[in-house]
Design a protein around this motif. Sequence first.
Motif, short mmCIF file in Angstrom:
data_model
loop_
_atom_site.label_atom_id
_atom_site.label_comp_id
_atom_site.label_asym_id
_atom_site.label_seq_id
_atom_site.Cartn_x
_atom_site.Cartn_y
_atom_site.Cartn_z
N LEU A 370 0.83 -1.21 0.00
CA LEU A 370 0.00 0.00 0.00
C LEU A 370 0.87 1.26 0.00
O LEU A 370 0.52 2.26 -0.63
N GLN A 373 2.28 1.40 -3.70
CA GLN A 373 1.38 1.48 -4.86
C GLN A 373 0.13 2.33 -4.62
O GLN A 373 -0.70 2.44 -5.51
N GLY A 374 -0.01 2.86 -3.43
CA GLY A 374 -1.19 3.70 -3.17
C GLY A 374 -2.40 2.86 -2.83
O GLY A 374 -2.29 1.64 -2.67
N PRO A 375 -3.58 3.47 -2.69
CA PRO A 375 -4.78 2.77 -2.25
C PRO A 375 -5.14 1.61 -3.19
O PRO A 375 -5.06 1.74 -4.40
N VAL A 411 -4.37 0.83 8.50
CA VAL A 411 -4.93 1.14 7.18
C VAL A 411 -6.32 1.74 7.37
O VAL A 411 -6.92 1.63 8.45
N ARG A 427 -6.07 2.54 2.10
CA ARG A 427 -4.79 3.22 2.01
C ARG A 427 -4.08 3.08 3.37
O ARG A 427 -4.73 2.85 4.40
N THR A 429 -2.21 4.36 6.70
CA THR A 429 -2.27 5.57 7.51
C THR A 429 -0.85 6.02 7.91
O THR A 429 0.11 5.29 7.68
#
Length: 437
Positions: A370, A373-375, A411, A427, A429
């Motif tokens: 995560l 690569q992002g959400p 997350v 995503r 935190t």
Amino acid sequence: MKNELVCVECGRAYPVLSGRVKCACGGQLVPTPPEKLGRVNAPGIWSWANALATAVFKSRATLYEGNTPLIRASRLAEELNLREVYLKDESRNPSGTFIDRGSATLVTAAKSLRLTRLVAASLGDLGVSVATYSRRVGLRCKVVMPSYTTPVKAYQTAMLADSVEYVESYKESLSKAWKYGSAPANMPVTPQNPFLLDGYRTLAMEILTDLSTKRPGVVLVPVGDGALAYATIQIVSKFSPNTTVIGVRASSKSPLLKDVAVDRPLFADLLKELMDCSGGYMIEVGEDDVVSALKLLAKCEGMLTELTGATAVAALIKLSDDLRGTSPIVSIISGGPARDPAVLRMVVSEGHPRYLTRIGFTKMKILEILALQGPLHPYAVWKILKGEYGVNVSLRSIYQHFSELSEMRLVEGTEEREGRRRRKVFRITDEGLSLIR
Ligand SMILES: [Zn+2]
């Protein structure tokens, strides 16, 4: 010295050269007990060559395992009101555990038998040790481990093994190791492998001879699957029958001890039988006991050990009233020095183990994916884990990981609309990010 492996069920004997790891009847094979204990001038555990079944092989692997110190712990003894306590410090072994003794005899046999690959089932330490020694002699090694393994052990294994597969449970890793390891030129490595047991026996041989003419009243041995306890009792019952062996299990309910705790030790029945005959017994310790042991070892003896390595000392503290008249007492320390910052922080700040968040390998990987690569939707993460990291677990358990990570606020999920469908993407935190940096 007979270089034989004998079945504990039917008594059938096989020469070591047969390479058998299990009896035709399905029973456990064990190396025959040595006739006498005497050392020769050779490196590592091979100084016990006269007492080892695998000494039949002349090209021997070693990283100078064994010959660990038996340390008199006078201040610990005083604190616990005991007379004479010794700590057999197995953390001095090359990979930090007694398992290296068995890995030396195991890879020696595998290499001499012209096998090409070992397939090991591991909760953490066994895979690291077997992979270490496989590299040493140029054998390939595959490790199958549960996906909840602690990241430290997972990354160490990844450095040393040729391939790693992560599965749902320890039970599944055992059955897969048997399956893959039964292919031609392969050998399955589980705690039941008799070539491991052979080297494990050198620990008890050292304890008995290090005390010169004295014999220990009690030896406290950590029990995961019980292979070390079995090997210890075999030697102790023959050469020091008045010594009581106490097996120490880590509570399987404790997340902090998950690298060493199993629900039902593979050697449970055999150990029970042996202990009933010899007056030994089993005791279970939990997180609080082990944290106390860690603190006391640091305070009295200046020793820092991993939580999982201090279980036998935890039992010593728990049993100190009962052991008051017993002397000398030997307790085995295994596992390397405490390095995990989360564990050290907890011990130093006197926090209760319950409040400690311990993230296993799969959760760590989810956070990393995560972060990079992002959400993402859990399904996408599941595919990446499977394709790129060899994590072979069900989609359902990935959803479970996401729900636990959400609870820990590592997350955060948000609903997304895709046409008419709604789905949840996650995503990482800031708190999650701070964990993996
Ligand atoms: Zn048999």
